[in-house]
Design a protein around this motif. Structure first.
Motif, mmCIF file in Angstrom:
data_model
loop_
_atom_site.group_PDB
_atom_site.id
_atom_site.type_symbol
_atom_site.label_atom_id
_atom_site.label_comp_id
_atom_site.label_asym_id
_atom_site.label_seq_id
_atom_site.Cartn_x
_atom_site.Cartn_y
_atom_site.Cartn_z
ATOM 1 N N UNK A 56 -41.837 -6.051 -5.268
ATOM 2 C CA UNK A 56 -41.612 -5.187 -4.100
ATOM 3 C C UNK A 56 -40.423 -5.803 -3.373
ATOM 4 N N UNK A 57 -39.313 -5.073 -3.355
ATOM 5 C CA UNK A 57 -38.046 -5.670 -2.912
ATOM 6 C C UNK A 57 -37.475 -4.924 -1.699
ATOM 7 N N UNK A 58 -37.655 -5.522 -0.544
ATOM 8 C CA UNK A 58 -37.112 -5.011 0.734
ATOM 9 C C UNK A 58 -37.423 -3.512 0.939
ATOM 10 N N UNK A 59 -38.681 -3.179 0.758
ATOM 11 C CA UNK A 59 -39.092 -1.766 0.817
ATOM 12 C C UNK A 59 -39.326 -1.311 2.262
ATOM 13 N N UNK A 60 -38.788 -0.141 2.572
ATOM 14 C CA UNK A 60 -39.059 0.511 3.864
ATOM 15 C C UNK A 60 -39.558 1.929 3.577
ATOM 16 N N UNK A 61 -40.670 2.314 4.255
ATOM 17 C CA UNK A 61 -41.166 3.686 4.144
ATOM 18 C C UNK A 61 -41.411 4.216 5.549
ATOM 19 N N UNK A 62 -40.793 5.357 5.837
ATOM 20 C CA UNK A 62 -40.954 5.975 7.161
ATOM 21 C C UNK A 62 -41.737 7.275 7.035
ATOM 22 N N UNK A 63 -42.511 7.575 8.076
ATOM 23 C CA UNK A 63 -43.128 8.900 8.212
ATOM 24 C C UNK A 63 -42.650 9.447 9.544
ATOM 25 N N UNK A 64 -41.990 10.598 9.525
ATOM 26 C CA UNK A 64 -41.501 11.204 10.764
ATOM 27 C C UNK A 64 -40.631 10.247 11.567
ATOM 28 N N UNK A 65 -39.816 9.454 10.875
ATOM 29 C CA UNK A 65 -38.881 8.554 11.555
ATOM 30 C C UNK A 65 -39.485 7.207 11.921
ATOM 31 N N UNK A 66 -40.834 7.102 11.883
ATOM 32 C CA UNK A 66 -41.473 5.819 12.244
ATOM 33 C C UNK A 66 -41.737 5.007 10.978
ATOM 34 N N UNK A 67 -41.447 3.703 11.063
ATOM 35 C CA UNK A 67 -41.653 2.857 9.885
ATOM 36 C C UNK A 67 -43.134 2.548 9.696
ATOM 37 N N UNK A 68 -43.705 3.031 8.584
ATOM 38 C CA UNK A 68 -45.096 2.702 8.254
ATOM 39 C C UNK A 68 -45.133 1.358 7.544
ATOM 40 N N UNK A 69 -44.082 1.088 6.764
ATOM 41 C CA UNK A 69 -43.984 -0.166 6.010
ATOM 42 C C UNK A 69 -42.547 -0.653 6.068
ATOM 43 N N UNK A 70 -42.369 -1.940 6.311
ATOM 44 C CA UNK A 70 -41.022 -2.510 6.138
ATOM 45 C C UNK A 70 -40.519 -3.361 7.272
ATOM 46 N N UNK A 71 -40.846 -3.022 8.525
ATOM 47 C CA UNK A 71 -40.295 -3.795 9.639
ATOM 48 C C UNK A 71 -38.771 -3.816 9.596
ATOM 49 N N UNK A 72 -38.163 -4.908 10.048
ATOM 50 C CA UNK A 72 -36.690 -4.977 10.119
ATOM 51 C C UNK A 72 -36.041 -5.206 8.755
ATOM 52 N N UNK A 73 -36.623 -6.112 7.962
ATOM 53 C CA UNK A 73 -35.948 -6.507 6.715
ATOM 54 C C UNK A 73 -36.520 -5.834 5.482
ATOM 55 N N UNK A 74 -37.533 -5.023 5.663
ATOM 56 C CA UNK A 74 -38.189 -4.432 4.507
ATOM 57 C C UNK A 74 -39.278 -5.365 4.002
ATOM 58 N N UNK A 75 -40.262 -4.777 3.313
ATOM 59 C CA UNK A 75 -41.393 -5.566 2.793
ATOM 60 C C UNK A 75 -41.049 -6.092 1.404
ATOM 61 N N UNK A 76 -41.228 -7.393 1.218
ATOM 62 C CA UNK A 76 -40.973 -8.002 -0.096
ATOM 63 C C UNK A 76 -42.133 -8.910 -0.485
ATOM 64 N N UNK A 77 -42.612 -8.754 -1.711
ATOM 65 C CA UNK A 77 -43.515 -9.738 -2.317
ATOM 66 C C UNK A 77 -43.524 -9.485 -3.823
ATOM 67 N N UNK A 78 -43.965 -10.485 -4.566
ATOM 68 C CA UNK A 78 -43.999 -10.321 -6.019
ATOM 69 C C UNK A 78 -45.415 -10.601 -6.523
ATOM 70 N N UNK A 79 -45.724 -10.015 -7.666
ATOM 71 C CA UNK A 79 -47.038 -10.216 -8.268
ATOM 72 C C UNK A 79 -46.834 -10.703 -9.702
ATOM 73 N N UNK A 80 -47.004 -12.016 -9.926
ATOM 74 C CA UNK A 80 -46.863 -12.527 -11.293
ATOM 75 C C UNK A 80 -47.925 -11.925 -12.216
ATOM 76 N N UNK A 81 -47.570 -11.761 -13.494
ATOM 77 C CA UNK A 81 -48.502 -11.202 -14.469
ATOM 78 C C UNK A 81 -49.791 -12.040 -14.490
ATOM 79 N N UNK A 82 -50.931 -11.357 -14.528
ATOM 80 C CA UNK A 82 -52.213 -12.059 -14.599
ATOM 81 C C UNK A 82 -52.797 -12.425 -13.251
ATOM 82 N N UNK A 83 -52.090 -12.052 -12.171
ATOM 83 C CA UNK A 83 -52.594 -12.372 -10.824
ATOM 84 C C UNK A 83 -53.687 -11.393 -10.415
ATOM 85 N N UNK A 84 -54.637 -11.896 -9.643
ATOM 86 C CA UNK A 84 -55.601 -11.026 -8.952
ATOM 87 C C UNK A 84 -55.191 -11.077 -7.483
ATOM 88 N N UNK A 85 -54.487 -10.029 -7.053
ATOM 89 C CA UNK A 85 -53.952 -9.992 -5.688
ATOM 90 C C UNK A 85 -54.841 -9.148 -4.781
#
Ligand SMILES: Nc1ncnc2c1ncn2[C@@H]1O[C@H](COP(=O)(O)OP(=O)(O)OP(=O)(O)O)[C@@H](O)[C@H]1O
Length: 257
Positions: free
Chosen positions: A8-37
């Motif tokens: 998940x690389x600097x993701x931003x998602x807006x609904x009606x102009x409001x950011x539901x996900x992302x904040x200022x820099x966007x949401x980033x995290x990774x999930x290595x194979x075999x992880x239980x997240x």
């Protein structure tokens, strides 16, 4: 080193102009194979939106979600399924007029198995194998005695287990579960937690969104905490339980001890 199956690389998602996900820099995290997240956070934190972004149901306004290197925003639903991604929904989606067994067979069908077999003339030979596979996953989720019943007679908890079976029959590499314990009684919850631990031990990658964090903190090996659509914290369950930010924002003072 384990490779990242999901990025998940600097993701931003807006609904009606409001950011539901992302904040200022966007949401980033990774999930290595075999992880239980485990993906947790208070109401409105952006868990469902993130879940829909990482299953390809929603497209980000900015940034990218890569599954096995493939940009989900550019992939078709069939391509995403072919990457081995399975997901359950907050509200179970079963066919009420079909039996429990047939619901699982239809689950396998959406992977194109039956259609492919029909075209190749292998249908009759493979029908029995598909029924056996469906019966085996139903046994795994504890629904063997219900296979010939209509789904309309299942309890809320049994419907959730059926959802899991419908995904397992497709042998997913990465399985996303949305609130799997909602409406599930404690004995089925413990069965579900054993199933998830086994699936993880088999090397599958699991991402589970839950309100019930005690359930997740016991069995996940990594946790991402969201707040206001942003990453508040990430780490092992022990690290999350000890993180002052999480304790203050979410867990409550009784977890500080
Ligand atoms: N389809 C939509 N249209 C408009 N706003 C939305 C939509 N979906 C989510 N939101 C808003 O985005 C924010 C994040 O919502 P989301 O449902 O992702 O949070 P959540 O962590 O899953 O919450 P909950 O635990 O209550 O399910 C909230 O402010 C919500 O009101």
């Amino acid at each position: 080193m384990t490779r990242d199956l999901l990025v998940v690389d600097r993701v931003i998602k807006r609904f009606g102009g409001l950011k539901a996900v992302g904040g200022d820099d966007g949401l980033s995290f990774t999930v290595p194979e075999g992880t239980f997240l485990g993906l947790i956070g208070p109401n409105g934190a952006g868990k469902s939106t993130t879940f829909n972004l990482i299953s390809g149901v929603l497209k980000p306004d900015e940034g990218k979600v890569l599954l096995d290197g493939v940009d989900l925003a550019k992939a078709r639903a069939s391509e995403i399924a072919a990457l081995g991604l399975g997901r359950t929904f907050q509200t179970p989606r079963a066919f009420p007029s079909l039996s429990v067994l047939d619901n699982v067979i239809v689950g396998a069908d959406s992977a194109g198995e039956r259609v492919g077999m029909a075209f190749s003339g292998r249908w009759r030979d493979s029908e029995g194998a598909l029924r056996d596979k469906a019966a085996a996953v139903l046994a795994r989720v504890g629904l063997s005695e219900r296979i010939n019943d209509h789904v309309g007679s299942l309890s809320g908890g049994e419907l959730r287990m059926l959802e899991v079976a419908r995904q397992l029959v497709r042998d997913p590499k990465i399985l996303l579960l949305d609130e799997p314990t909602a409406g599930v009684d404690p004995s089925l919850q413990s069965k579900l937690s054993n199933i998830l631990v086994d699936l993880h031990a088999e090397g599958r990658t699991l991402i589970v969104v839950e309100h019930n964090l005690h359930f997740l903190l016991r069995i996940a090996d990594r946790v991402v905490v969201l707040q206001n659509g942003q990453l508040l914290s990430q780490g092992t369950p022990a690290e999350i339980k000890a993180d002052e930010k999480v304790i203050t924002a979410y867990l409550g003072a009784d977890h500080a001890a």
